[in-house]
Design an enzyme around this catalytic site. Structure first.
Site, PDB file in Angstrom:
ATOM      1  N   ASP A  30     -25.662 -44.127  55.005  1.00 36.50           N
ATOM      2  CA  ASP A  30     -24.916 -43.171  54.199  1.00 36.50           C
ATOM      3  C   ASP A  30     -25.809 -42.482  53.172  1.00 36.50           C
ATOM      4  OD1 ASP A  30     -22.871 -41.721  53.156  1.00 36.50           O
ATOM      5  OD2 ASP A  30     -21.607 -43.410  52.605  1.00 36.50           O
TER       6      ASP A  30
ATOM      7  N   THR B 214     -15.824 -26.811  41.798  1.00 43.86           N
ATOM      8  CA  THR B 214     -16.567 -27.738  40.946  1.00 43.86           C
ATOM      9  C   THR B 214     -18.012 -27.281  40.814  1.00 43.86           C
ATOM     10  OG1 THR B 214     -17.034 -29.181  42.842  1.00 43.86           O
ATOM     11  CG2 THR B 214     -15.086 -29.675  41.524  1.00 43.86           C
ATOM     12  N   GLU B 215     -18.595 -27.549  39.660  1.00 42.72           N
ATOM     13  CA  GLU B 215     -19.918 -27.004  39.342  1.00 42.72           C
ATOM     14  C   GLU B 215     -20.992 -28.069  39.182  1.00 42.72           C
ATOM     15  OE1 GLU B 215     -18.942 -25.031  35.734  1.00 42.72           O
ATOM     16  OE2 GLU B 215     -18.219 -23.213  36.723  1.00 42.72           O
TER      17      GLU B 215
ATOM     18  N   ASP C 176     -15.084 -37.239  51.019  1.00 40.23           N
ATOM     19  CA  ASP C 176     -14.396 -38.294  50.285  1.00 40.23           C
ATOM     20  C   ASP C 176     -14.869 -38.411  48.838  1.00 40.23           C
ATOM     21  OD1 ASP C 176     -12.813 -39.292  52.531  1.00 40.23           O
ATOM     22  OD2 ASP C 176     -14.731 -39.928  53.365  1.00 40.23           O
TER      23      ASP C 176
ATOM     24  N   GLU D 179     -20.284 -43.497  47.616  1.00 43.37           N
ATOM     25  CA  GLU D 179     -21.054 -43.138  46.424  1.00 43.37           C
ATOM     26  C   GLU D 179     -21.903 -44.331  45.997  1.00 43.37           C
ATOM     27  OE1 GLU D 179     -20.883 -39.953  45.239  1.00 43.37           O
ATOM     28  OE2 GLU D 179     -19.560 -39.659  46.963  1.00 43.37           O
TER      29      GLU D 179
ATOM     30  N   ASN E  93     -15.380 -28.373  46.468  1.00 45.76           N
ATOM     31  CA  ASN E  93     -16.794 -28.700  46.318  1.00 45.76           C
ATOM     32  C   ASN E  93     -17.611 -27.762  47.203  1.00 45.76           C
ATOM     33  OD1 ASN E  93     -19.373 -29.766  46.269  1.00 45.76           O
ATOM     34  ND2 ASN E  93     -18.821 -31.723  47.206  1.00 45.76           N
TER      35      ASN E  93
ATOM     36  N   ARG F 180     -27.837 -33.455  54.929  1.00 44.39           N
ATOM     37  CA  ARG F 180     -26.457 -33.034  54.678  1.00 44.39           C
ATOM     38  C   ARG F 180     -26.125 -31.706  55.347  1.00 44.39           C
ATOM     39  NH1 ARG F 180     -22.305 -34.044  51.217  1.00 44.39           N
ATOM     40  NH2 ARG F 180     -23.417 -35.826  50.335  1.00 44.39           N
TER      41      ARG F 180
ATOM     42  N   GLY G   8     -16.164 -31.917  54.143  1.00 41.77           N
ATOM     43  CA  GLY G   8     -17.402 -32.631  53.863  1.00 41.77           C
ATOM     44  C   GLY G   8     -18.033 -33.171  55.126  1.00 41.77           C
ATOM     45  N   SER G   9     -18.837 -34.223  54.972  1.00 40.45           N
ATOM     46  CA  SER G   9     -19.546 -34.812  56.108  1.00 40.45           C
ATOM     47  C   SER G   9     -18.774 -35.966  56.728  1.00 40.45           C
ATOM     48  CB  SER G   9     -20.937 -35.295  55.671  1.00 40.45           C
ATOM     49  OG  SER G   9     -21.696 -34.233  55.143  1.00 40.45           O
TER      50      SER G   9
END
Length: 602
Positions: free
Chosen positions: A326, A202-203, A229, A572, A170, A333, A259-260
């Site tokens: 979150d 990934t796009e 995640d 998410e 990502n 970010r 990631g974060s």
């Protein structure tokens, strides 16, 4: 019996039985080094360590180096490009943790060491190569968990076929440095571990989900995400949406944290018995563990929402303070994991409470304290047929080891994956790797994650939720219901909520438990701050805060009675409204690099 000299080779082999520091010595030998400076070393290999002692020139003190095999990722046999050189060589690649100075004090990082030993005890190259190959095979077997003893006939046939992994990257995760870290740290390390791969960027949202729904799984030995995640959440649910989900979900999955939040990576790091790590150190730890290949069962939790949408979660369900931070911190970010600290401070300034009804099925027994294992015991991979299909915008199988530039690579791979022919061009070196080496195309700058309102397919497969009744019906009498004002509700099934948040230190990867944590209204801001500060060390339950509760459960139902709010699954955002969930013990397979002491409680 003592060491025996093998005639004509000048090397030392140990007969079965000798021990070093209580561990059985598997191999012992005397070798030179590359580049040759007249230095000679004695090497002793045990099941957990490689002992290196300088012999010539004779040191004034006992100068002995011990390389832990837990830090080793691979070993290659090599041949000099000078045709008159009858010596053979083998290189051991290790990444031990070293202390380093950083801006705010001291820190740690893994430092690459590549030691190349010269096998020159015979005048015949083939005899020297046989010795080098024996050492390389023994070291690889120990790294991969293949049983080896002093009585084992060590040969190439012991080694499993090299793994082939599908890597999904990502480019927008965390600070957006996933591609840079992949080039500089991940690909060189897995190349040294003889891992074959296809790397895909990934796009768009749900790109990984769509990809794993359509690929031929027998062509891969694992799917690994290079992100936070969220990307693994897509992979898990893509596998569960396949018609062959029962077989698909047994595909080993892994995560390399770019990631974060990196909560699952923090749990893997903790599961390996390593000290808490962040950033590059955590990435290096997880990459070393990936090279060791061990796979462990992983609990999944099925989450069903009021619309009938069902998804599968490996980490958490959150409502209130945690989910607010979150999602609201998404705008920060670019600062990486610091976004959560910033978001926490902002949310504390305007602390909200939420009215809700929380029902749960208590677990029969509470969780026992988890043991920590530092040993590396790995199940060898099966020998599946290996076919390779081209994938869109993929980087695949790039040789990245600098040591291979001075030598010709020798055949220490199993017979079904032959090494390049002597006339083939040398592979690219790590120092030559740059962005132009990749054939990625720019992707549109949109956030990677589930859109607001869920957007997940309703045709999800998976096992039945035998502990749940439809959301419109009352919960069974054996359930406990709490209706109150909450600051936060968190259902978590891994140890970590973030790489530096040890939220459930008693959790296991596959204990069949959901750890339901909630904080009721009335807690002061100062007490809430103390809880999260203590969470960094996993001591928040020792704060004796009367507003904080923890219950191990098998299933739960959450019914928000406040009109507005945020619900998240694995970080998410999902549709806001009633939901319920049930744990499915050991449903998935996670690449952890270590085998845990003790079995699953499922």
């Amino acid at each position: 019996m003592g060491p025996e000299t093998v005639a004509g080779t000048g090397r030392m082999e140990l007969a079965p039985g000798p021990y070093r520091n209580g561990a059985e010595t598997l191999l012992h030998g005397e070798f030179g080094i590359y580049p040759s400076k007249g230095t000679r070393y004695a090497l002793s290999l045990t099941c957990t360590e490689l002992h290196i002692q300088c012999l010539v020139p004779k040191p004034e003190t006992d100068q002995r180096t011990v390389v832990a095999l837990a830090d080793v990722v691979g070993c290659h046999t090599l041949r000099s490009r000078v045709t008159t050189d009858c010596a053979a060589y083998f290189t051991v690649y290790a990444y031990p943790l070293k202390k380093r100075k950083v801006a705010m004090g001291s820190g740690r990082a893994r430092q690459r060491t590549a030691r190349t030993f010269q096998v020159d005890g015979a005048d015949d190259y083939n005899k020297n190569q046989a010795v080098a190959e024996k050492w390389a095979v023994a070291i690889k077997c120990l790294v991969l968990g293949v049983p080896v003893s002093s009585e084992t006939d060590i040969s190439l046939s012991l080694l499993p076929r090299p793994r082939r992994l599908l890597l999904l990257l990502n480019p927008f995760g965390g600070r957006g440095n996933a591609l840079q870290w992949c080039q500089s740290h991940i690909l060189p390390m897995i190349s040294e571990a003889d891992i074959s791969f296809n790397l895909i960027q990934t796009e768009r949202v749900n790109h990984a989900r769509e990809l794993v729904k359509g690929i031929s799984l027998p062509e891969w030995d694992g799917i690994v995400t290079l992100s936070g995640d969220g990307l693994l959440y897509e992979v898990i649910n893509g596998l569960m949406e396949r018609p062959d989900w029962e077989q698909a979900i047994t595909m080993p999955v892994g995560i390399l944290p770019c990631g974060s939040g990196n909560a699952l990576a923090g749990a893997i790091n903790f599961n390996a018995g390593l000290e808490q790590a962040m950033g590059l150190e955590l990435l290096q730890n997880c990459t070393v563990l990936l090279c060791h290949a061990a796979v462990a069962p992983l609990d999944l939790v099925s989450v069903t929402m009021a619309s009938g949408t069902r998804c599968f979660s490996f980490l958490s369900v959150a409502w209130g303070f945690v989910s607010d931070v979150d999602i609201e911190s998404e705008k920060y970010r670019r600062v990486g994991s610091a976004r959560f600290t910033l978001g926490t401070m902002i949310r504390l300034a305007s602390l909200h409470t939420y009215r809700g009804r929380l029902s749960y099925l208590p677990a029969p027994d509470g969780p026992a304290h988890r043991p920590i294992s530092r040993s590396i015991t790995v199940a060898a991979n099966g020998r599946l047929p290996l076919t390779r299909l081209p994938l869109h915008r993929a980087v695949s199988d790039m040789g990245l080891c600098e040591e291979r530039q001075a030598f010709r690579h020798c055949g220490s791979e199993p017979p079904d994956d032959p090494s390049p022919s002597p006339g083939s061009p040398p592979p690219i070196s790590a120092s030559a790797l740059h962005p132009q080496s990749f054939i990625f195309e720019p992707a549109p700058e949109e956030p990677i994650g589930a859109p607001e309102g869920g957007g997940m397919d309703t045709g999800m497969g998976g096992p039945p939720d035998d502990l749940l009744v439809p959301l419109g019906q009352p919960v069974p009498p054996s359930w406990v219901t709490v209706e109150d004002d909450f600051v936060l509700v968190l259902a978590i099934y891994q140890t970590h909520l973030g790489a530096d948040l040890l939220t459930a230190p008693f959790a296991c990867l596959s204990d069949g438990l959901i750890h339901l944590c909630f904080v009721k209204a009335g807690v002061s801001r100062a007490a809430l701050v103390r809880i999260f500060l203590a969470m960094e060390k996993g001591t928040h339950f020792e704060q004796a805060c009367p507003h904080l509760s923890h219950v191990p459960v098998r299933a739960f139902r959450l019914e928000p009675l406040t009109r507005k709010g945020i619900l998240t699954v694995d970080g998410e955002r999902v549709e806001y409204g009633p939901l319920q969930a049930q744990v499915h013990c050991g449903l998935a397979r996670l690449i952890t690099g270590v085998a845990r002491l003790g079995g699953s409680s499922c």
